[in-house]
Design a protein around this motif. Structure first.
Motif, mmCIF file in Angstrom:
data_model
loop_
_atom_site.group_PDB
_atom_site.id
_atom_site.type_symbol
_atom_site.label_atom_id
_atom_site.label_comp_id
_atom_site.label_asym_id
_atom_site.label_seq_id
_atom_site.Cartn_x
_atom_site.Cartn_y
_atom_site.Cartn_z
ATOM 1 N N GLY A 250 -7.456 22.467 7.974
ATOM 2 C CA GLY A 250 -6.431 23.380 7.486
ATOM 3 C C GLY A 250 -5.991 22.944 6.104
ATOM 4 N N ARG A 251 -5.369 23.828 5.370
ATOM 5 C CA ARG A 251 -4.923 23.503 4.017
ATOM 6 C C ARG A 251 -3.551 22.853 4.086
ATOM 7 N N ILE A 252 -3.489 21.598 3.581
ATOM 8 C CA ILE A 252 -2.228 20.861 3.579
ATOM 9 C C ILE A 252 -1.975 20.296 2.180
ATOM 10 N N GLN A 253 -0.730 19.974 1.918
ATOM 11 C CA GLN A 253 -0.332 19.446 0.621
ATOM 12 C C GLN A 253 -0.850 18.016 0.431
ATOM 13 N N VAL A 254 -1.435 17.763 -0.751
ATOM 14 C CA VAL A 254 -1.915 16.411 -1.073
ATOM 15 C C VAL A 254 -0.731 15.566 -1.511
ATOM 16 N N GLU A 255 -0.524 14.439 -0.842
ATOM 17 C CA GLU A 255 0.579 13.544 -1.172
ATOM 18 C C GLU A 255 0.025 12.146 -1.443
ATOM 19 N N ILE A 256 0.183 11.704 -2.668
ATOM 20 C CA ILE A 256 -0.266 10.368 -3.070
ATOM 21 C C ILE A 256 0.926 9.649 -3.696
ATOM 22 N N ASP A 257 1.193 8.452 -3.242
ATOM 23 C CA ASP A 257 2.317 7.675 -3.773
ATOM 24 C C ASP A 257 1.904 7.062 -5.112
ATOM 25 N N GLU A 258 1.916 7.904 -6.133
ATOM 26 C CA GLU A 258 1.464 7.450 -7.443
ATOM 27 C C GLU A 258 2.386 6.393 -8.034
ATOM 28 N N GLU A 259 3.678 6.497 -7.777
ATOM 29 C CA GLU A 259 4.615 5.511 -8.323
ATOM 30 C C GLU A 259 4.316 4.115 -7.791
ATOM 31 N N LEU A 260 3.993 4.046 -6.505
ATOM 32 C CA LEU A 260 3.647 2.754 -5.912
ATOM 33 C C LEU A 260 2.352 2.211 -6.502
ATOM 34 N N LEU A 261 1.347 3.074 -6.619
ATOM 35 C CA LEU A 261 0.058 2.638 -7.152
ATOM 36 C C LEU A 261 0.178 2.199 -8.613
ATOM 37 N N LYS A 262 0.995 2.908 -9.377
ATOM 38 C CA LYS A 262 1.230 2.526 -10.767
ATOM 39 C C LYS A 262 1.927 1.169 -10.844
ATOM 40 N N GLU A 263 2.881 0.949 -9.951
ATOM 41 C CA GLU A 263 3.618 -0.312 -9.956
ATOM 42 C C GLU A 263 2.712 -1.484 -9.601
ATOM 43 N N ILE A 264 1.843 -1.288 -8.604
ATOM 44 C CA ILE A 264 0.906 -2.363 -8.218
ATOM 45 C C ILE A 264 -0.008 -2.717 -9.391
ATOM 46 N N ALA A 265 -0.526 -1.689 -10.049
ATOM 47 C CA ALA A 265 -1.430 -1.914 -11.183
ATOM 48 C C ALA A 265 -0.701 -2.610 -12.327
ATOM 49 N N LYS A 266 0.518 -2.168 -12.619
ATOM 50 C CA LYS A 266 1.278 -2.741 -13.739
ATOM 51 C C LYS A 266 1.622 -4.208 -13.490
ATOM 52 N N VAL A 267 2.086 -4.524 -12.296
ATOM 53 C CA VAL A 267 2.508 -5.889 -11.968
ATOM 54 C C VAL A 267 1.337 -6.856 -12.040
ATOM 55 N N THR A 268 0.167 -6.413 -11.589
ATOM 56 C CA THR A 268 -0.994 -7.310 -11.517
ATOM 57 C C THR A 268 -1.840 -7.304 -12.789
ATOM 58 N N GLY A 269 -1.464 -6.490 -13.774
ATOM 59 C CA GLY A 269 -2.226 -6.447 -15.022
ATOM 60 C C GLY A 269 -3.405 -5.506 -14.989
ATOM 61 N N GLY A 270 -3.411 -4.593 -14.016
ATOM 62 C CA GLY A 270 -4.509 -3.643 -13.902
ATOM 63 C C GLY A 270 -4.163 -2.297 -14.499
ATOM 64 N N LYS A 271 -4.673 -1.241 -13.906
ATOM 65 C CA LYS A 271 -4.472 0.105 -14.435
ATOM 66 C C LYS A 271 -4.572 1.105 -13.290
ATOM 67 N N TYR A 272 -3.786 2.170 -13.389
ATOM 68 C CA TYR A 272 -3.823 3.215 -12.356
ATOM 69 C C TYR A 272 -4.639 4.405 -12.847
ATOM 70 N N PHE A 273 -5.402 4.993 -11.924
ATOM 71 C CA PHE A 273 -6.210 6.169 -12.231
ATOM 72 C C PHE A 273 -5.972 7.240 -11.178
ATOM 73 N N ARG A 274 -6.151 8.500 -11.575
ATOM 74 C CA ARG A 274 -6.067 9.612 -10.615
ATOM 75 C C ARG A 274 -7.380 10.388 -10.666
ATOM 76 N N ALA A 275 -8.033 10.477 -9.520
ATOM 77 C CA ALA A 275 -9.307 11.185 -9.412
ATOM 78 C C ALA A 275 -9.084 12.471 -8.631
ATOM 79 N N THR A 276 -9.174 13.609 -9.330
ATOM 80 C CA THR A 276 -8.946 14.894 -8.670
ATOM 81 C C THR A 276 -10.242 15.632 -8.331
ATOM 82 N N ASN A 277 -11.376 15.114 -8.822
ATOM 83 C CA ASN A 277 -12.669 15.724 -8.489
ATOM 84 C C ASN A 277 -13.765 14.678 -8.630
ATOM 85 N N ASN A 278 -14.992 15.062 -8.300
ATOM 86 C CA ASN A 278 -16.109 14.108 -8.311
ATOM 87 C C ASN A 278 -16.345 13.512 -9.694
ATOM 88 N N GLN A 279 -16.293 14.359 -10.727
ATOM 89 C CA GLN A 279 -16.578 13.887 -12.084
ATOM 90 C C GLN A 279 -15.542 12.873 -12.543
#
Length: 334
Positions: A250-279
């Motif tokens: 069924g069609r449901i709303q996509v929910e991703i905790d981007e703020e959390l993922l951004k915080e993890i990446a920032k604290v550890t010296g990494g980077k956050y990415f968002r992949a919305t399609n295969n490319q």
């Protein structure tokens, strides 16, 4: 003849331009040195035919060839044998933490999120021949699929075998997945340690807080790249199980905790990415691949073999032959 041969002093080839002048000088000199005698009749003279006068020009040919060989020898012909040896001076240990919750079967990526990830991740692994890679699966809990290893065949087989199953507790325990990945890398002696954590949801399960897990990553010097996987808006996702055991979508709303993922990446010296399609997913792994490069030192060894000696010997032999013929066989004609 000259395949694989290089010349160190090519400037000496300009001397070859003098050879036509030498030939011209020889022709002019030869005409001036030829004596002429005019008589009314040859009667009374005995005519003999000899091939020696016709061959006397060989002396000049020998000298010309010797000169040519000496010019080529001055140009220093040589062959070069190049051997290389590579040394990996900076190895990277990487753990890929993969969300295997039911939502990873959503069809906003083709054929679904999990299969799209497996395809891209396999190419990423193949492109890291000098690094060690491990796999961690997580949903409501987490476990190590493959410890870090340099055997890419094992890692790729393990990656291909990843699939959703109802054995693992449902939910998305991002903190658990990150903590397990840190545990795999904390004792690593590699100069660079990296976690690639991918999820398509929010942290709603597990007993380890993601922020605590990220602090552990910082303590052990582990950089974390986080990836949020899923389209913007609605996605065709599993909502139940039919009597035949297959998922009902069924069609449901996509929910991703981007703020959390951004915080993890920032604290550890990494980077956050968002992949919305295969490319975009492929582009993200390509970028991570470029950001985390293994430093490889290459040593080249050059073995030079000089080839001018043979040319000098041949030129010397031609000159000796020319002198011997000049003062023996052709003595009466030159």
């Amino acid at each position: 003849m000259f395949e694989g041969i290089q010349f160190l002093n090519k400037v000496f080839f300009w001397l070859l331009l003098a050879l036509p002048l030498v030939i011209f000088w020889y022709i002019v000199k030869h005409k001036k040195q030829t004596a002429e005698l005019k008589i009314s009749s040859l009667k009374g003279f005995k005519i003999t035919h000899s091939w020696l006068p016709k061959l006397k020009h060989l002396l000049f040919v020998f000298r010309l060839l010797a000169l040519t060989l000496l010019i080529v020898a001055l140009a220093r012909p040589q062959t070069v044998d190049v051997s290389t040896r590579t040394k990996t001076t900076r190895g990277i240990d990487i753990v890929m933490a993969i969300d295997v919750s039911a939502s990873m079967l959503a069809k906003d990526l083709s054929p679904n999120r999990l299969e799209a990830l497996k395809k891209v991740a396999a190419e990423f692994i193949k492109g890291r021949p000098n690094d060690r890679i491990g796999l961690v699966e997580y949903a409501g809990e987490s476990y190590t699929k493959t410890p870090i290893t340099s055997d890419k065949a094992i890692v790729i087989r393990a990656l291909k075998s990843i699939k959703y199953n109802n054995i693992i507790e449902g939910g998305t325990a991002i903190g658990m997945g990150l903590a397990t990945s840190v545990n795999r890398l904390k004792d690593s002696k590699a100069k660079s340690k990296v976690i690639i954590l991918l999820t398509d949801g929010v942290n709603n399960s597990g007993f380890i807080d993601p922020k605590i897990a990220s602090e552990l990553a910082v303590e052990y010097g582990i950089k974390t790249y986080t990836i949020g996987l899923g389209t913007n808006g609605m996605a065709l996702s599993p909502v139940g199980i039919l009597p035949n055991g297959k998922f009902q979508y069924g069609r449901i709303q996509v929910e991703i905790d981007e703020e959390l993922l951004k915080e993890i990446a920032k604290v550890t010296g990494g980077k956050y990415f968002r992949a919305t399609n295969n490319q975009k997913l492929e582009d993200i792994y390509d970028e991570i691949n470029k950001l985390e490069r293994t430093e490889i030192e290459e040593f080249k060894y050059y073995n030079y073999e000089e080839k001018y000696r043979l040319l000098v010997i041949l030129a010397g032999m031609l000159l000796v032959i020319e002198l011997l013929l000049r003062f023996t066989l052709f003595r009466s004609f030159v």
